[in-house]
Motif scaffolding. Sequence first.
Motif, PDB file in Angstrom:
ATOM      1  N   LYS A   1      -4.866 -13.992  30.396  1.00  0.00           N
ATOM      2  CA  LYS A   1      -5.059 -12.619  29.911  1.00  0.00           C
ATOM      3  C   LYS A   1      -3.871 -12.076  29.115  1.00  0.00           C
ATOM      4  N   CYS A   2      -2.706 -12.705  29.212  1.00  0.00           N
ATOM      5  CA  CYS A   2      -1.500 -12.120  28.631  1.00  0.00           C
ATOM      6  C   CYS A   2      -0.866 -13.057  27.608  1.00  0.00           C
ATOM      7  N   ILE A   3      -0.372 -12.448  26.532  1.00  0.00           N
ATOM      8  CA  ILE A   3       0.271 -13.209  25.466  1.00  0.00           C
ATOM      9  C   ILE A   3       1.639 -12.610  25.162  1.00  0.00           C
ATOM     10  N   GLN A   4       2.462 -13.382  24.466  1.00  0.00           N
ATOM     11  CA  GLN A   4       3.775 -12.891  24.067  1.00  0.00           C
ATOM     12  C   GLN A   4       3.670 -12.220  22.700  1.00  0.00           C
ATOM     13  N   GLY A   5       4.306 -11.064  22.581  1.00  0.00           N
ATOM     14  CA  GLY A   5       4.263 -10.360  21.312  1.00  0.00           C
ATOM     15  C   GLY A   5       5.095  -9.101  21.338  1.00  0.00           C
ATOM     16  N   ASP A   6       5.249  -8.509  20.165  1.00  0.00           N
ATOM     17  CA  ASP A   6       6.124  -7.357  19.940  1.00  0.00           C
ATOM     18  C   ASP A   6       5.296  -6.090  19.822  1.00  0.00           C
ATOM     19  N   ALA A   7       5.631  -5.078  20.600  1.00  0.00           N
ATOM     20  CA  ALA A   7       4.864  -3.828  20.613  1.00  0.00           C
ATOM     21  C   ALA A   7       4.943  -3.062  19.304  1.00  0.00           C
ATOM     22  N   VAL A   8       5.929  -3.358  18.475  1.00  0.00           N
ATOM     23  CA  VAL A   8       6.028  -2.659  17.192  1.00  0.00           C
ATOM     24  C   VAL A   8       5.515  -3.524  16.036  1.00  0.00           C
ATOM     25  N   ASN A   9       5.029  -4.701  16.342  1.00  0.00           N
ATOM     26  CA  ASN A   9       4.386  -5.587  15.364  1.00  0.00           C
ATOM     27  C   ASN A   9       3.218  -6.293  16.041  1.00  0.00           C
ATOM     28  N   LEU A  10       2.226  -5.530  16.411  1.00  0.00           N
ATOM     29  CA  LEU A  10       1.131  -6.049  17.220  1.00  0.00           C
ATOM     30  C   LEU A  10       0.198  -6.932  16.385  1.00  0.00           C
ATOM     31  N   PRO A  11      -0.170  -8.091  16.932  1.00  0.00           N
ATOM     32  CA  PRO A  11      -0.963  -9.060  16.175  1.00  0.00           C
ATOM     33  C   PRO A  11      -2.472  -8.803  16.248  1.00  0.00           C
ATOM     34  N   PHE A  12      -2.868  -7.557  15.982  1.00  0.00           N
ATOM     35  CA  PHE A  12      -4.273  -7.187  16.074  1.00  0.00           C
ATOM     36  C   PHE A  12      -4.687  -6.388  14.832  1.00  0.00           C
ATOM     37  N   GLU A  13      -5.976  -6.494  14.490  1.00  0.00           N
ATOM     38  CA  GLU A  13      -6.483  -5.768  13.338  1.00  0.00           C
ATOM     39  C   GLU A  13      -6.620  -4.280  13.650  1.00  0.00           C
ATOM     40  N   ASP A  14      -6.788  -3.490  12.601  1.00  0.00           N
ATOM     41  CA  ASP A  14      -6.961  -2.043  12.749  1.00  0.00           C
ATOM     42  C   ASP A  14      -8.209  -1.728  13.561  1.00  0.00           C
ATOM     43  N   ASP A  15      -8.147  -0.605  14.288  1.00  0.00           N
ATOM     44  CA  ASP A  15      -9.324  -0.045  14.981  1.00  0.00           C
ATOM     45  C   ASP A  15      -9.996  -1.051  15.918  1.00  0.00           C
ATOM     46  N   LYS A  16      -9.195  -1.756  16.683  1.00  0.00           N
ATOM     47  CA  LYS A  16      -9.753  -2.817  17.545  1.00  0.00           C
ATOM     48  C   LYS A  16     -10.050  -2.355  18.972  1.00  0.00           C
ATOM     49  N   PHE A  17      -9.184  -1.485  19.547  1.00  0.00           N
ATOM     50  CA  PHE A  17      -9.256  -1.224  20.982  1.00  0.00           C
ATOM     51  C   PHE A  17      -9.825   0.162  21.305  1.00  0.00           C
ATOM     52  N   ASP A  18     -10.575   0.194  22.413  1.00  0.00           N
ATOM     53  CA  ASP A  18     -11.098   1.467  22.934  1.00  0.00           C
ATOM     54  C   ASP A  18     -10.079   2.144  23.839  1.00  0.00           C
ATOM     55  N   LEU A  19      -9.224   1.349  24.481  1.00  0.00           N
ATOM     56  CA  LEU A  19      -8.194   1.877  25.371  1.00  0.00           C
ATOM     57  C   LEU A  19      -6.928   1.043  25.230  1.00  0.00           C
ATOM     58  N   ILE A  20      -5.806   1.728  25.109  1.00  0.00           N
ATOM     59  CA  ILE A  20      -4.491   1.080  25.118  1.00  0.00           C
ATOM     60  C   ILE A  20      -3.677   1.682  26.253  1.00  0.00           C
ATOM     61  N   ILE A  21      -3.003   0.824  27.003  1.00  0.00           N
ATOM     62  CA  ILE A  21      -2.238   1.233  28.182  1.00  0.00           C
ATOM     63  C   ILE A  21      -0.753   1.001  27.943  1.00  0.00           C
ATOM     64  N   SER A  22       0.067   1.953  28.404  1.00  0.00           N
ATOM     65  CA  SER A  22       1.521   1.779  28.433  1.00  0.00           C
ATOM     66  C   SER A  22       2.022   2.368  29.741  1.00  0.00           C
ATOM     67  N   GLN A  23       2.617   1.515  30.589  1.00  0.00           N
ATOM     68  CA  GLN A  23       3.112   1.978  31.894  1.00  0.00           C
ATOM     69  C   GLN A  23       4.614   1.745  32.003  1.00  0.00           C
ATOM     70  N   PHE A  24       5.350   2.838  32.146  1.00  0.00           N
ATOM     71  CA  PHE A  24       6.811   2.777  32.313  1.00  0.00           C
ATOM     72  C   PHE A  24       7.449   1.878  31.256  1.00  0.00           C
ATOM     73  N   ALA A  25       6.908   1.893  30.040  1.00  0.00           N
ATOM     74  CA  ALA A  25       7.388   0.989  29.002  1.00  0.00           C
ATOM     75  C   ALA A  25       7.928   1.709  27.771  1.00  0.00           C
ATOM     76  N   LEU A  26       7.819   3.029  27.737  1.00  0.00           N
ATOM     77  CA  LEU A  26       8.309   3.771  26.580  1.00  0.00           C
ATOM     78  C   LEU A  26       9.699   4.343  26.813  1.00  0.00           C
ATOM     79  N   HIS A  27       9.960   4.853  28.004  1.00  0.00           N
ATOM     80  CA  HIS A  27      11.226   5.543  28.265  1.00  0.00           C
ATOM     81  C   HIS A  27      12.449   4.630  28.124  1.00  0.00           C
ATOM     82  N   GLU A  28      12.236   3.336  28.220  1.00  0.00           N
ATOM     83  CA  GLU A  28      13.366   2.390  28.171  1.00  0.00           C
ATOM     84  C   GLU A  28      13.752   2.007  26.742  1.00  0.00           C
TER      85      GLU A  28
END
Length: 212
Positions: free
Chosen positions: A86-113
């Motif tokens: 279910k999980c892959i390696q990648g960069d949150a500021v260069n996401l390897p996905f096309e536009d308008d792909k997801f219905d829900l995006i989750i971020s948990q305790f990952a922005l404040h750092e």
Amino acid sequence: MNETIQTPSKDYENTSKYYDYFLNPFINHIRKAVANWIIKNQPENILDIGCGTGKQISLLPSDMNIIGIDLSSAMLKIAEKQAPGKCIQGDAVNLPFEDDKFDLIISQFALHEKDMDTIKAELKEVNRILKPNGKFLIVDFDHPHKLTYYAKFLRWGIRMVEKKAGDEHFANYKIWMNNGGLKKVISEASWKNIETQLFYRGNVLLTIWKQA
């Protein structure tokens, strides 16, 4: 895509084996609340940015269409055991996905750092890959509306944990809080808050956002 490139934190490479063991007693009820919200709302395509050890994904039904992404190879080794495939390696500021792909995006305790420029770049990427009617679920730190003695004590405890997470991590946490915390930072980035759950007397929020 953004030109900013993140590098994996050495702190997570060193602590990945103990990450869930240490944090589960404090955040497992929040993870369950996230899982309950997702199961209730049944989004079709889900992305967990900063999925870490894959613990959140492991709490969801196996037939849900969810993918996690994280920079840390050490975290992803554990994620492969908890959320196989279910999980892959990648960069949150260069996401390897096309536009308008997801219905829900989750971020948990990952922005404040992260520093504010990286946060802005990540939010821009989220906006790009989220469907027009999609939702952005964020769990992170905020300032309590009622600063009771207990809320102050909990805030002190969180600050001590953040301080132990490393100098850069703690510096970014302080900037995050000085900029107003979760609700202010995200709303000022032109997102609209539509739902909020409070934890730890408002020191931690589970929030749902949509594109303004």
